[in-house]
Design an enzyme around this catalytic site. Structure first.
Site, mmCIF file in Angstrom:
data_model
loop_
_atom_site.group_PDB
_atom_site.id
_atom_site.type_symbol
_atom_site.label_atom_id
_atom_site.label_comp_id
_atom_site.label_asym_id
_atom_site.label_seq_id
_atom_site.Cartn_x
_atom_site.Cartn_y
_atom_site.Cartn_z
ATOM 1 N N SER A 1 -27.652 10.740 -2.478
ATOM 2 C CA SER A 1 -27.373 10.333 -2.859
ATOM 3 C C SER A 1 -27.343 8.224 -3.490
ATOM 4 C CB SER A 1 -26.696 9.006 -1.582
ATOM 5 O OG SER A 1 -27.614 8.061 -0.598
ATOM 6 N N LYS A 2 -26.187 7.590 -3.815
ATOM 7 C CA LYS A 2 -27.043 6.578 -4.842
ATOM 8 C C LYS A 2 -27.940 5.671 -4.310
ATOM 9 C CE LYS A 2 -21.909 6.163 -6.448
ATOM 10 N NZ LYS A 2 -21.657 4.972 -6.673
ATOM 11 N N ARG A 3 -28.585 5.928 -3.420
ATOM 12 C CA ARG A 3 -29.411 4.681 -2.823
ATOM 13 C C ARG A 3 -30.407 5.385 -2.961
ATOM 14 N NH1 ARG A 3 -27.959 7.509 1.621
ATOM 15 N NH2 ARG A 3 -29.460 8.367 2.616
ATOM 16 N N HIS A 4 -30.967 6.980 -3.815
ATOM 17 C CA HIS A 4 -31.619 6.980 -4.273
ATOM 18 C C HIS A 4 -31.884 7.303 -5.986
ATOM 19 C CE1 HIS A 4 -31.278 9.623 -0.212
ATOM 20 N NE2 HIS A 4 -31.583 9.117 -0.834
ATOM 21 N N GLY A 5 -31.147 6.256 -6.336
ATOM 22 C CA GLY A 5 -31.074 6.231 -7.914
ATOM 23 C C GLY A 5 -29.924 7.094 -8.259
#
Length: 459
Positions: free
Chosen positions: A237-241
């Site tokens: 997801s976005k939290r991984h970059g």
């Protein structure tokens, strides 16, 4: 049989890397079998679908060079066809009008949850014979007994009891068709032979197979690809970059590096890591896709990207670099050809954005000096060396790499200094810092006028 695959994203956001990998697998299989690859935009979610998202999907597919043979088809342009098939199913008694209110459905589900039963429609309107005026949905009359079995090309045989599947809504109260229904009609009309998609669709498959059979159609073969996980083992997801394909372009990745990384994210051919597109097509087999999730590793992607930067045709890399220079508002007409810049910087950059940033001083008149580098290398005892170098460079009849290299050697010998002790002050003077390509290449690409001007500035 001609193989026909399709990539069918919903335009409710950007094209993410999971979708890109699915598109790649569909594309590879169609190319492997000399079949047809269809692009279909599933835009029936009118509230969430946007033209910007459609464009993001088209841009992502174009950048990755995953060209489609047919399409893009848009589901919103096929509503008449969906209505025709819905009416047919109702007339044949294979679908029915459901008048249940939201309150009734909510109470029913709450009771099922309290009894620890699986929430599902109870068939209240299934055998209703009257057709009063008023709001209603259309539900598909799912078989009440038996099982749906199919051979998943990745996971093997899968089986679902029909009694676990409720009567799916195929048309909403406003008449618009639902996802599971439009997919069935599209796959049927487009003669799709192989559906390769994410494993989040597994529970949809038995429902879709039942609708296809009710229409007298032969279901396609299905292959459900496991999800991509982040480094923490959770869904990417976005939290991984960066998860948007075009974000990877902005971050400086080459499309073929991303494709090479994605194809290996769940598929393998022996121990081979680097694949050309031709090799991917030649070796790709659906049954070689791993049936367990794969973890995204940014460091591995960076390694691959640098490999492609170093080993690809410099002219090809230069085209991508030009886009990054434009993004950074660097005027590339005021400096060396970008092909030469790629050759000079390939060993020093993991991404094209990094290469563009590190190449500013070749194109911009003003140099940003690193104070620490200046204090360390442009000292009072070094300045006479820079004056000597400037004089020798001024006298060069031919501004080429070998001649420049000889000037630096001759000056080092004349001043009784090691070449490195001479080269580094020159590098700081003309680039503003201590890192650049080899000093002779750096001076050659900067050009005589720019080099002399910068040596004067620190003299």
């Amino acid at each position: 049989m001609t193989v026909i695959t399709r990539f069918a994203p919903s335009p409710t956001g950007y094209l993410h890397v999971g979708g890109a990998r699915t598109a790649l697998y569909c594309w590879l299989y169609s190319r492997k079998t000399k079949g047809t690859f269809i692009l279909r935009i599933e835009d029936t979610d009118l509230e969430r679908s946007t033209q910007e998202s459609v464009q993001a999907i088209l841009d992502g597919m174009a950048w990755l060079n995953l060209s489609h043979d047919e399409g893009p088809y848009y589901q919103t342009q096929r509503f008449d066809r969906y209505k025709e098939v819905i009416d047919q199913l109702v007339q044949e008694g294979k679908a029915y009008r459901c008048y249940c209110s939201k309150e009734r459905l909510e109470n029913m589900r709450n009771e099922q949850v309290e009894k620890k039963e699986k929430p599902r429609y109870d068939g209240f309107c299934r055998e209703r014979t009257d057709q009063p005026e008023g709001n209603h949905v259309i539900r598909f009359k799912n078989p009440l007994d038996g099982v749906v079995e199919f051979e998943d090309l990745i996971r093997g045989k899968l089986s679902f009891a029909n009694q676990e599947l409720d009567d799916l809504i195929i048309a909403r109260t406003d008449g618009t068709p639902t996802y599971n229904f439009t997919v069935v009609v599209d796959d049927w009309d487009m003669h799709i032979t192989h559906v390769i998609r994410g494993d989040d669709h597994i529970n949809n498959t038995p429902r879709q197979i039942n609708i296809l059979r009710a229409l007298g159609a032969t279901p396609p073969s299905y292959a459900h690809v496991p999800m991509i996980l982040g480094s923490d083992g959770k869904r990417l997801s976005k939290r991984h970059g960066a998860v948007s394909v075009m974000q990877y372009r902005e971050d400086g990745f080459l499309p073929e590096a991303l494709l090479n990384y994605l194809v290996r994210l769940g598929w393998s051919h022996g121990d081979q890591e680097i694949f050309s597109m031709e090799e991917m097509i030649e070796y790709f087999e659906i049954h070689d896709i791993n049936n367990s999730p794969a973890a995204f590793n940014t460091e591995k992607l960076l390694w691959l990207n640098q490999h492609y930067i170093k080993n690809s045709d410099p002219a090809h890399v230069a085209k991508e670099l030009a886009w990054h220079m434009q993004q950074l508002k660097i005027d590339t007409t005021q400096g060396p050809p970008l092909v030469e810049m790629v050759k000079a910087q390939a060993e020093r950059a993991k991404t094209l954005r990094e290469m563009a940033e590190k190449s500013r001083y070749f194109y911009e008149e003003e140099v940003t000096y690193n104070p620490d580098a200046v204090n360390k290398h442009i000292t009072s005892d070094v300045k006479p060396v820079l004056v000597e170098i400037r004089t020798a460079l001024t006298g060069l009849s031919d501004w080429n790499k070998d001649a420049i290299h000889q000037v630096i050697i001759d000056t080092s010998e004349k001043m009784d200094m090691k070449m490195g002790k001479v080269a580094q002050p020159i590098r700081v003077a003309v680039t503003g810092d201590t890192i650049s390509p080899a000093i002779d290449i750096t001076l050659f690409l900067l050009g005589r006028e720019r080099v002399l001007k910068r040596l004067d500035a620190v003299g």
